[in-house]
Write an enzyme that holds these catalytic residues in place. Sequence first.
Site, PDB file in Angstrom:
ATOM      1  N   CYS A 207      61.916 -25.715 -64.821  1.00  0.00           N
ATOM      2  CA  CYS A 207      63.498 -26.141 -64.281  1.00  0.00           C
ATOM      3  C   CYS A 207      63.635 -26.316 -62.463  1.00  0.00           C
ATOM      4  O   CYS A 207      64.144 -26.851 -62.500  1.00  0.00           O
ATOM      5  CB  CYS A 207      64.312 -26.018 -65.311  1.00  0.00           C
ATOM      6  SG  CYS A 207      64.339 -25.770 -66.225  1.00  0.00           S
ATOM      7  N   HIS A 347      73.358 -24.827 -60.587  1.00  0.00           N
ATOM      8  CA  HIS A 347      72.399 -25.194 -61.468  1.00  0.00           C
ATOM      9  C   HIS A 347      72.679 -25.425 -63.249  1.00  0.00           C
ATOM     10  O   HIS A 347      72.731 -26.197 -63.751  1.00  0.00           O
ATOM     11  CB  HIS A 347      70.558 -23.886 -61.519  1.00  0.00           C
ATOM     12  CG  HIS A 347      69.704 -23.509 -62.539  1.00  0.00           C
ATOM     13  ND1 HIS A 347      69.207 -24.823 -62.649  1.00  0.00           N
ATOM     14  CD2 HIS A 347      69.631 -23.097 -63.874  1.00  0.00           C
ATOM     15  CE1 HIS A 347      68.381 -25.093 -63.840  1.00  0.00           C
ATOM     16  NE2 HIS A 347      68.784 -23.866 -64.221  1.00  0.00           N
ATOM     17  N   GLU A 358      74.397 -17.144 -61.921  1.00  0.00           N
ATOM     18  CA  GLU A 358      73.932 -17.741 -61.038  1.00  0.00           C
ATOM     19  C   GLU A 358      75.417 -17.417 -59.913  1.00  0.00           C
ATOM     20  O   GLU A 358      75.602 -17.821 -59.097  1.00  0.00           O
ATOM     21  CB  GLU A 358      74.587 -18.670 -61.991  1.00  0.00           C
ATOM     22  CG  GLU A 358      74.173 -20.580 -59.890  1.00  0.00           C
ATOM     23  CD  GLU A 358      74.207 -21.731 -60.254  1.00  0.00           C
ATOM     24  OE1 GLU A 358      73.331 -22.373 -59.709  1.00  0.00           O
ATOM     25  OE2 GLU A 358      73.789 -21.905 -62.352  1.00  0.00           O
ATOM     26  N   LYS A 378      74.707 -31.295 -64.955  1.00  0.00           N
ATOM     27  CA  LYS A 378      73.640 -31.262 -65.876  1.00  0.00           C
ATOM     28  C   LYS A 378      75.444 -31.147 -67.629  1.00  0.00           C
ATOM     29  O   LYS A 378      75.120 -31.213 -68.516  1.00  0.00           O
ATOM     30  CB  LYS A 378      73.062 -29.810 -66.249  1.00  0.00           C
ATOM     31  CG  LYS A 378      72.228 -29.837 -65.666  1.00  0.00           C
ATOM     32  CD  LYS A 378      71.393 -28.520 -65.774  1.00  0.00           C
ATOM     33  CE  LYS A 378      69.939 -28.165 -65.090  1.00  0.00           C
ATOM     34  NZ  LYS A 378      70.695 -28.224 -63.197  1.00  0.00           N
ATOM     35  N   HIS A 383      69.852 -31.156 -68.702  1.00  0.00           N
ATOM     36  CA  HIS A 383      69.309 -30.723 -68.351  1.00  0.00           C
ATOM     37  C   HIS A 383      67.857 -31.336 -68.762  1.00  0.00           C
ATOM     38  O   HIS A 383      66.692 -31.368 -69.620  1.00  0.00           O
ATOM     39  CB  HIS A 383      68.962 -28.924 -69.115  1.00  0.00           C
ATOM     40  CG  HIS A 383      68.227 -27.951 -68.005  1.00  0.00           C
ATOM     41  ND1 HIS A 383      67.234 -29.078 -67.054  1.00  0.00           N
ATOM     42  CD2 HIS A 383      67.712 -26.853 -67.675  1.00  0.00           C
ATOM     43  CE1 HIS A 383      66.911 -27.784 -65.903  1.00  0.00           C
ATOM     44  NE2 HIS A 383      67.210 -26.758 -66.445  1.00  0.00           N
ATOM     45  N   PHE A 442      62.313 -21.616 -65.573  1.00  0.00           N
ATOM     46  CA  PHE A 442      61.140 -20.378 -66.464  1.00  0.00           C
ATOM     47  C   PHE A 442      60.465 -20.028 -65.784  1.00  0.00           C
ATOM     48  O   PHE A 442      60.024 -20.534 -64.801  1.00  0.00           O
ATOM     49  CB  PHE A 442      60.616 -21.332 -68.250  1.00  0.00           C
ATOM     50  CG  PHE A 442      61.998 -20.840 -69.152  1.00  0.00           C
ATOM     51  CD1 PHE A 442      63.466 -20.834 -69.373  1.00  0.00           C
ATOM     52  CD2 PHE A 442      61.508 -21.262 -70.403  1.00  0.00           C
ATOM     53  CE1 PHE A 442      64.679 -21.316 -70.063  1.00  0.00           C
ATOM     54  CE2 PHE A 442      62.500 -21.216 -71.189  1.00  0.00           C
ATOM     55  CZ  PHE A 442      63.794 -21.267 -71.580  1.00  0.00           C
TER      56      PHE A 442
END
Length: 456
Positions: A207, A347, A358, A378, A383, A442
């Site tokens: 991502c 994010h 975050e 998002k 996402h 990831f």
Amino acid sequence: MQNLISAKYVCILIKSFSAAKCGRVKAISSPTVSAPKRETDPKKRIVITGTGLVSVFGSDVDTFYDKLLEGVSGISLIDRFDASEYSVRFAGQIRDFSSKGYIDGKNDRRLDDCWRYCLVAGKRALDDASLGKEVLETMDKSRIGVLVGTGMGGLQAFSSGVEALVQKGYKKISPFFIPYSITNMGSALLAIDTGLMGPNYSISTACATANYCFYAAANHIRRGDADIMVAGGTEAAVTATGVGGFIACRALSQRNNDPQTASRPWDKNRDGFVMGEGAGVLIMESLEHATKRGAHIIAEYLGGAVTCDAHHMTDPRSDGLGVSSCIIKSLEDAGVAPEEVNYVNAHATSTLAGDLAEVNAIKTVFKDTSEIKMNGTKSMIGHGLGAAGGLEAIATIKAINTGWLHPTINQYDLEMEVTIDTIPNVKKQHEVNVAISNSFGFGGHNSVVVFAPFKP
């Protein structure tokens, strides 16, 4: 000097995190240091001269941002495949997509959606930058590169090939199985269609992919490898395999009865992310080249950075050290002091661990967040995985251009640790001085890019 500043920041961060002994991290003030100067060489200054996208709100950039400003959710029940037995039955699925005028009919029928989205977004970005086919024919195309990445690649093409193998045998596998599955094919097909012969490859860092591509593309221009780079991310993972795989990872929201409120970054009742898809592409160009051709400049890319958590395949570091160091390095690369930043496109995936990690990292870097606005794109589009950073970079640039920040919708009961203004539920007017856009993936991949209004 820049390396010394970075080292000083990171040293202070490490000492602070060590003192916390893996407990809850408290916000600390970043040290007061003189910001390194921004790039002044027009050959190395990177400007944005075009944007293109494919999204759940269509393929027009202005319409996309208008929908975001209105706080519209693009999340709906999946009907691309039979998801009735799935524990998650909704996503930011793109409907009524048209590639007319961008892909010929024969290829359009063969292509995986991942590459269809890439081609349309890339060509729309070139058109937006006044780099249509006739103009490109007059230019040195060996100086124009393509770097569009993807987290998953041609997932439907891959799934169909495996299905053919299992059900009918290897002789029934399509000859397009391998070419349309591999992750470099978006950049390759876009170059083949446009004749662009500069640096060409893809990056796949889950991502974080699109931001990695922006960072690498900018460095190609700064090194003198190219004058223009077509860069971004593309993804089409709202498939039976894609959704099923993320269900298995236990990463998705299961709010099937109310899909449009499922993506709720920083809300206490969030229960996972919502899958999305699409493509987001920028035309990145040296200021010198853009000026010579009289291009319309819409924003400036100041810098970026990439780091790794080196912690876990799917979980972020709770101390946020990888993210904090990435933000610091991006500001150093951009020649920006922390106090100059007043907008963060976060994010913000709506996951239990990720959202707070975050926020803690942001609060660690910035000594005063009272002037910072932070939102989560998002919350409305889901996402987009490898495409997320591309779509969010465009949202960030539109915020710079319009002076309006889109809301983070579904903000009902904010986590106490979130003391930064998240633009809850209603858009807000805000003059952006310097913006950062965060993307994490990831594997512990962290990426941050820095944008600002263009000033000659």
